[in-house]
Design an enzyme around this catalytic site. Structure first.
Site, PDB file in Angstrom:
ATOM      1  N   GLY A 201       0.837  -1.204   0.000  1.00  0.00           N
ATOM      2  CA  GLY A 201       0.000   0.000   0.000  1.00  0.00           C
ATOM      3  C   GLY A 201       0.865   1.245   0.000  1.00  0.00           C
ATOM      4  N   ASN A 202       0.318   2.325   0.541  1.00  0.00           N
ATOM      5  CA  ASN A 202       1.064   3.596   0.481  1.00  0.00           C
ATOM      6  C   ASN A 202       2.062   3.730   1.633  1.00  0.00           C
ATOM      7  OD1 ASN A 202      -0.117   5.439   2.729  1.00  0.00           O
ATOM      8  ND2 ASN A 202      -1.913   4.503   1.775  1.00  0.00           N
ATOM      9  N   VAL A 205       0.948   4.701   5.443  1.00  0.00           N
ATOM     10  CA  VAL A 205       0.499   3.579   6.269  1.00  0.00           C
ATOM     11  C   VAL A 205       1.659   2.593   6.486  1.00  0.00           C
ATOM     12  CG1 VAL A 205      -1.140   1.656   6.449  1.00  0.00           C
ATOM     13  CG2 VAL A 205      -1.911   3.860   5.576  1.00  0.00           C
ATOM     14  N   GLY A 206       2.526   2.498   5.509  1.00  0.00           N
ATOM     15  CA  GLY A 206       3.722   1.655   5.662  1.00  0.00           C
ATOM     16  C   GLY A 206       4.509   2.035   6.911  1.00  0.00           C
ATOM     17  N   GLU A 223       5.679  -3.277   0.567  1.00  0.00           N
ATOM     18  CA  GLU A 223       5.572  -3.112  -0.892  1.00  0.00           C
ATOM     19  C   GLU A 223       4.846  -1.794  -1.122  1.00  0.00           C
ATOM     20  OE1 GLU A 223       6.766  -5.055  -3.258  1.00  0.00           O
ATOM     21  OE2 GLU A 223       7.511  -6.694  -2.008  1.00  0.00           O
ATOM     22  N   CYS A 257       0.788   0.128  -9.230  1.00  0.00           N
ATOM     23  CA  CYS A 257       1.923   0.675  -8.466  1.00  0.00           C
ATOM     24  C   CYS A 257       3.142   0.916  -9.345  1.00  0.00           C
ATOM     25  CB  CYS A 257       2.271  -0.253  -7.315  1.00  0.00           C
ATOM     26  SG  CYS A 257       2.629  -1.932  -7.846  1.00  0.00           S
TER      27      CYS A 257
HETATM   28  P1  NAD Z   1      -5.548   0.939   0.795  1.00  0.00           P
HETATM   29  O1  NAD Z   1      -6.200   2.228   1.125  1.00  0.00           O
HETATM   30  O2  NAD Z   1      -6.396  -0.237   0.428  1.00  0.00           O
HETATM   31  O3  NAD Z   1      -4.646   0.574   2.053  1.00  0.00           O
HETATM   32  C1  NAD Z   1      -3.885  -0.613   2.082  1.00  0.00           C
HETATM   33  C2  NAD Z   1      -4.218  -1.389   3.348  1.00  0.00           C
HETATM   34  O4  NAD Z   1      -3.851  -0.622   4.484  1.00  0.00           O
HETATM   35  C3  NAD Z   1      -5.703  -1.694   3.455  1.00  0.00           C
HETATM   36  O5  NAD Z   1      -5.847  -3.061   3.763  1.00  0.00           O
HETATM   37  C4  NAD Z   1      -6.165  -0.777   4.560  1.00  0.00           C
HETATM   38  O6  NAD Z   1      -7.199  -1.321   5.330  1.00  0.00           O
HETATM   39  C5  NAD Z   1      -4.923  -0.562   5.411  1.00  0.00           C
HETATM   40  N1  NAD Z   1      -4.907   0.737   6.074  1.00  0.00           N
HETATM   41  C6  NAD Z   1      -5.283   1.928   5.539  1.00  0.00           C
HETATM   42  N2  NAD Z   1      -5.091   2.919   6.439  1.00  0.00           N
HETATM   43  C7  NAD Z   1      -4.577   2.346   7.549  1.00  0.00           C
HETATM   44  C8  NAD Z   1      -4.163   2.838   8.838  1.00  0.00           C
HETATM   45  N3  NAD Z   1      -4.237   4.133   9.133  1.00  0.00           N
HETATM   46  N4  NAD Z   1      -3.681   1.952   9.735  1.00  0.00           N
HETATM   47  C9  NAD Z   1      -3.604   0.639   9.433  1.00  0.00           C
HETATM   48  N5  NAD Z   1      -3.985   0.123   8.244  1.00  0.00           N
HETATM   49  C10 NAD Z   1      -4.468   0.949   7.318  1.00  0.00           C
HETATM   50  O7  NAD Z   1      -4.515   1.076  -0.399  1.00  0.00           O
HETATM   51  P2  NAD Z   1      -3.570   2.295  -0.769  1.00  0.00           P
HETATM   52  O8  NAD Z   1      -2.541   2.488   0.280  1.00  0.00           O
HETATM   53  O9  NAD Z   1      -4.345   3.446  -1.251  1.00  0.00           O
HETATM   54  O10 NAD Z   1      -2.868   1.610  -2.034  1.00  0.00           O
HETATM   55  C11 NAD Z   1      -2.292   2.367  -3.031  1.00  0.00           C
HETATM   56  C12 NAD Z   1      -0.792   2.447  -2.816  1.00  0.00           C
HETATM   57  O11 NAD Z   1      -0.256   1.154  -2.782  1.00  0.00           O
HETATM   58  C13 NAD Z   1      -0.070   3.176  -3.918  1.00  0.00           C
HETATM   59  O12 NAD Z   1       0.905   3.992  -3.353  1.00  0.00           O
HETATM   60  C14 NAD Z   1       0.579   2.045  -4.699  1.00  0.00           C
HETATM   61  O13 NAD Z   1       1.722   2.424  -5.402  1.00  0.00           O
HETATM   62  C15 NAD Z   1       0.877   1.068  -3.622  1.00  0.00           C
HETATM   63  N6  NAD Z   1       0.971  -0.276  -4.160  1.00  0.00           N
HETATM   64  C16 NAD Z   1       2.154  -0.911  -4.108  1.00  0.00           C
HETATM   65  C17 NAD Z   1       2.276  -2.176  -4.652  1.00  0.00           C
HETATM   66  C18 NAD Z   1       3.576  -2.920  -4.611  1.00  0.00           C
HETATM   67  O14 NAD Z   1       3.545  -4.097  -4.905  1.00  0.00           O
HETATM   68  N7  NAD Z   1       4.681  -2.301  -4.274  1.00  0.00           N
HETATM   69  C19 NAD Z   1       1.166  -2.775  -5.236  1.00  0.00           C
HETATM   70  C20 NAD Z   1      -0.024  -2.101  -5.253  1.00  0.00           C
HETATM   71  C21 NAD Z   1      -0.130  -0.842  -4.708  1.00  0.00           C
END
Ligand code: NAD
Length: 469
Positions: A201-202, A205-206, A223, A257
């Site tokens: 994800g982003n 949150v990472g 990731e 991504c």
């Molecule tokens: P998202 O909003 O679905 O969040 C990802 C996960 O984090 C979800 O399961 C969500 O419930 C959890 N989450 C959200 N906020 C949180 C918090 N405050 N505390 C704990 N958990 C929380 O997805 P997103 O982050 O919008 O995804 C898009 C991002 O992911 C982009 O930056 C994209 O580049 C990246 N991405 C990376 C890859 C990779 O393989 N490197 C693949 C796909 C997407």
């Protein structure tokens, strides 16, 4: 009337109070040794394959409802991810898990590397490829002999619901569980002790995930994303480059991504490349992309608003049409974009492609190096030396020469970020290794036991040791 009618469903939630006993139950299963035998791992991987065969259609329908995902993209880029990984793992499981003979250590014994499962792992997935990004890491977790909790994204609620309803019917419920929900549920999960956390994800949150994991010294694989640059030099075949760039950028409506985030184009080919991309987009999606079933939608109105705001004060070379009720944004190219504008500060994650002019490849390299390390980097050129120079002088999670996105398709290569785009990697054997501890074992016998090593130390022994330096 539009082809895609996105529907919204309430965000599903698993009761938060159920989370601690659920994780405790999985830990008890892991401690019982149930997940270690290769027979169990094979059974689960086979079950995962069966799940994909039998549930592919409901999943594709859910992806259409959540993202307007074209059927081709749903299968090829999302649903097919985990089965490919599972087949590879089944084929190689015996080889991957076999203790590795490192060799003899003179007078001491034999070194062996054992592959231990880690324990109970947590896999948190995002919404853009909500099936594959949840289940292909699971393949690695199962192959390595772990119990696992899966947390699909709440943003793609239809897909989450189908996964929650169907997946538990296939997998061992004592060892693999799925928790639905958003921030509250994920936070409750992160308050538990896991042996590994894989988060996709982003980066914001990472950071939360890593901070929570640090409390228990739990290792993480992150990731993440970022702005993946795409450099095009004057020697590139513009027709093919346009096609490969447009495809990588506009599949899933730019919500990939590793989509090219922006183009750095040599001045002399700027206008012909922009024209070639426009022509390609018309070939792909027709005169009105809103009417074709082959073009996905932005995931929700919040993201739609974020993306349309990025268009403000920009010079639109083509595209630019939007429809908030349909979560639609036309494939759009921006020209004469200032590096200081808002669109160049964050990952776009939508169907908008800024094109920036560069004098030469050296300037492009400096541009990339002055920014965070991206998840992917693309270079289009007919000159091998130029490609080599770009690859040598930049750092990115992965890269592709004369192509976009496709480099992640080779499971023999690890997929992951570097710096701001993430840490750790998976796919193929790397997935197995991510969820495995490599235990270094020295095996000794009783035949030799050098007395010289033990106190009281002899002068001769000390002299010998000094010679080792
Ligand atoms: P998202 O909003 O679905 O969040 C990802 C996960 O984090 C979800 O399961 C969500 O419930 C959890 N989450 C959200 N906020 C949180 C918090 N405050 N505390 C704990 N958990 C929380 O997805 P997103 O982050 O919008 O995804 C898009 C991002 O992911 C982009 O930056 C994209 O580049 C990246 N991405 C990376 C890859 C990779 O393989 N490197 C693949 C796909 C997407």
């Amino acid at each position: 009337m539009t082809v895609t009618q996105l529907q919204s469903v309430p965000v599903p939630h698993s009761p938060v109070d159920d989370i601690p006993p659920l994780v405790a139950r999985l830990r008890a299963t892991f401690d019982s040794g149930k997940t270690r035998p290769l027979a169990w791992r094979r059974e689960q991987l086979q079950a995962l394959l069966r799940f994909h065969k039998e549930q592919a259609e409901p999943l594709a329908e859910a992806l259409r409802a959540d993202l307007g995902k074209p059927t081709m993209e749903a299968y090829a880029a999302d649903i097919a991810q985990a089965p490919g990984e599972a087949k590879l793992a089944l084929k190689n499981l015996a080889k991957w898990t076999k203790p590795e003979n490192v060799g003899r250590v003179p007078m001491l014994g034999r070194s062996v590397l054992m592959r231990d499962p880690l324990g109970v792992v947590l896999i948190i997935a995002p919404w853009n490829y909500p099936v594959g990004l949840l289940l292909s890491p699971l393949v690695g977790a199962i192959a390595a002999g772990n119990a696992a909790v899966l947390k699909p994204s709440e943003v793609t609620a239809h897909t989450s619901a189908v996964l929650a309803e169907t997946l538990p019917k296939y997998l061992d419920p004592d060892a693999i569980a799925l928790v639905e929900g958003g921030v509250e549920e994920t936070t409750a999960l992160l308050d538990q002790r896991f042996d590994h956390i894989m988060y996709t994800g982003n980066g914001q949150v990472g950071r939360i995930v890593m901070e929570k994991a640090a409390k228990n010294l739990t290792p993480v694989t992150l990731e993440l994303g970022g702005k993946s640059p795409c450099i095009v030099d004057a020697t590139a075949d513009l027709t093919i480059a346009a096609r490969r760039i447009a495809w990588g950028k506009f599949i899933n409506s730019g919500q990939t991504c590793i989509a090219p985030d922006y183009l750095l184009v040599e001045e002399s080919i700027h206008d012909p490349l922009v024209a070639a991309i426009e022509k390609t987009v018309k070939e792909f999606y027709g005169d009105d992309p809103q009417k074709t079933a082959d073009y996905a939608r932005v995931v929700n109105q919040r993201h739609h608003a974020r993306l349309t705001a990025l268009l403000e004060d920009q010079e639109i070379a083509f595209g630019g049409a939007t429809d908030v009720d349909d979560c639609y944004i036309q494939p759009t190219l921006l020209t004469n974009v200032s590096p200081d504008s808002a669109i160049m500060q964050t990952e776009i994650f939508g169907p908008i492609l800024p094109v920036l002019r560069i004098r030469d490849v050296d300037e492009a390299i400096s541009f990339v190096r002055a920014r965070e390390k991206p998840l992917a980097l693309y270079v289009f050129t007919s000159d091998d030396a130029v490609a080599g120079k770009v690859l040598e002088e930049t750092s990115s999670g992965g890269a592709c020469v004369n192509g976009t996105v496709m480099h992640i398709g080779d499971s023999r290569m690890p997929f992951g970020g570097v710096g701001e785009s993430g840490m750790g990697a998976y796919h193929g054997r790397s997935s197995f290794e991510t969820f495995t501890h490599r235990k270094a074992v020295l095996k000794r016998g009783f035949r030799f036991d050098l007395k010289m090593m033990y106190p009281p130390y002899s002068k001769f022994g000390t002299k010998m040791v000094k010679k080792m330096v």
